[in-house]
Design an enzyme around this catalytic site. Structure first.
Site, PDB file in Angstrom:
ATOM      1  N   LYS A 101       4.582  -7.086   9.181  1.00 50.98           N
ATOM      2  CA  LYS A 101       4.155  -8.260   8.411  1.00 50.98           C
ATOM      3  C   LYS A 101       5.242  -9.323   8.535  1.00 50.98           C
ATOM      4  CE  LYS A 101       1.951  -8.640   3.902  1.00 50.98           C
ATOM      5  NZ  LYS A 101       2.057  -8.087   2.557  1.00 50.98           N
TER       6      LYS A 101
HETATM    7  C1  E4P Z   1      -0.175  -9.946   0.722  1.00 49.58           C
HETATM    8  O1  E4P Z   1      -0.273  -9.064   1.539  1.00 49.58           O
HETATM    9  C2  E4P Z   1       0.609  -9.899  -0.505  1.00 49.58           C
HETATM   10  O2  E4P Z   1       1.117  -8.594  -0.687  1.00 49.58           O
HETATM   11  C3  E4P Z   1      -0.153 -10.215  -1.740  1.00 49.58           C
HETATM   12  O3  E4P Z   1      -1.537 -10.254  -1.527  1.00 49.58           O
HETATM   13  C4  E4P Z   1       0.392 -11.421  -2.418  1.00 49.58           C
HETATM   14  O4  E4P Z   1      -0.417 -11.722  -3.511  1.00 49.58           O
HETATM   15  P1  E4P Z   1       0.150 -12.053  -4.975  1.00 49.58           P
HETATM   16  O5  E4P Z   1       1.317 -12.994  -4.793  1.00 49.58           O
HETATM   17  O6  E4P Z   1      -1.025 -12.651  -5.672  1.00 49.58           O
HETATM   18  O7  E4P Z   1       0.582 -10.732  -5.551  1.00 49.58           O
END
Ligand code: E4P
Length: 219
Positions: A83
């Site tokens: 990622k």
């Molecule tokens: C994406 O992969 C992130 O882990 C996540 O969806 C971020 O979302 P949030 O900031 O609403 O927790």
């Protein structure tokens, strides 16, 4: 449409996975920091029972640092997606890692053009952050829809993984517009399990059934 779990809580993933419809997992350093485990232990714990990609996010900010971390992360499981935040070094690292055959997930993504560049650089997944886009005063739904429209226009293989999901409606809307994946945090899974309408109507049915007993035993 595939459903991923968006958490580093291994037990929460195991519980959701036991319901039969979990196709992958997304994690990030913030989520891992909320556990008492190392990032490697979390990923290896998930890999023990999950067949499907686990997204593991780099903490390095330089291109070289991201690539070095990616090579290590890839050894933590059978199906790791690296990622990578959509910075300039991130886009360069994405290009290199895609060329080398790594699975990748372009993340912290808030613009359709970032998604276009990520797809051109061979990203396996792109993660538009719907809820956080809304929080910042943008329209997260438009972001997701624009990315899907661009990808459909050019036949990119990159899959659209909708992230930052805050309630079940986001999942339904993502499915309606043809997103490939929705990644769902545990608190949103709880909203599915505890749908108030389903609960109320089950209570209604069972009130009428009363004390008739177990139908499997002739009641
Ligand atoms: C994406 O992969 C992130 O882990 C996540 O969806 C971020 O979302 P949030 O900031 O609403 O927790």
């Amino acid at each position: 449409m595939k459903i991923f779990a968006d958490t580093a809580d291994v037990e929460a993933i195991r519980e959701a996975h036991a319901c039969g419809f979990i196709d992958g997992v997304t994690t990030n350093p913030q989520l891992v920091a909320d556990t008492d485990q190392s990032y490697e232990a979390v990923v290896r714990g998930i890999d023990e029972f999950l067949e499907g990609p686990i997204s593991v996010q780099v903490t390095a900010s330089s291109e070289a640092g991201m690539i070095e971390q990616a090579r290590e992360f890839d050894t933590w499981g059978d199906d790791i997606a690296i990622k990578i935040p959509m910075t300039k070094p991130g886009l360069k690292a994405l290009d290199t890692l895609s060329d080398e055959g790594y699975k990748t997930n372009a993340t912290v993504l808030f613009s359709p053009v970032q998604a276009l560049f990520a797809a051109k650089n061979g990203a396996t997944f792109v993660s538009p952050w719907w809820g956080d886009a809304n929080d910042a005063g943008f329209n997260g739904f438009d972001l997701v829809r624009d990315v899907i429209e661009i990808y459909d226009s050019y036949d990119f293989d990159t899959e659209v993984l909708v992230a930052s999901i805050r309630n079940p409606r986001y999942v339904a809307e993502s499915a309606k517009i043809g997103a490939d994946i929705a990644t769902i945090p545990p608190f949103v899974f709880d909203m599915f399990w505890e749908n108030p309408m389903t609960g109320a109507f089950i209570d209604n049915i069972m009130d009428h059934w009363g004390d008739r007993g177990d139908p499997a035993e002739g009641a």
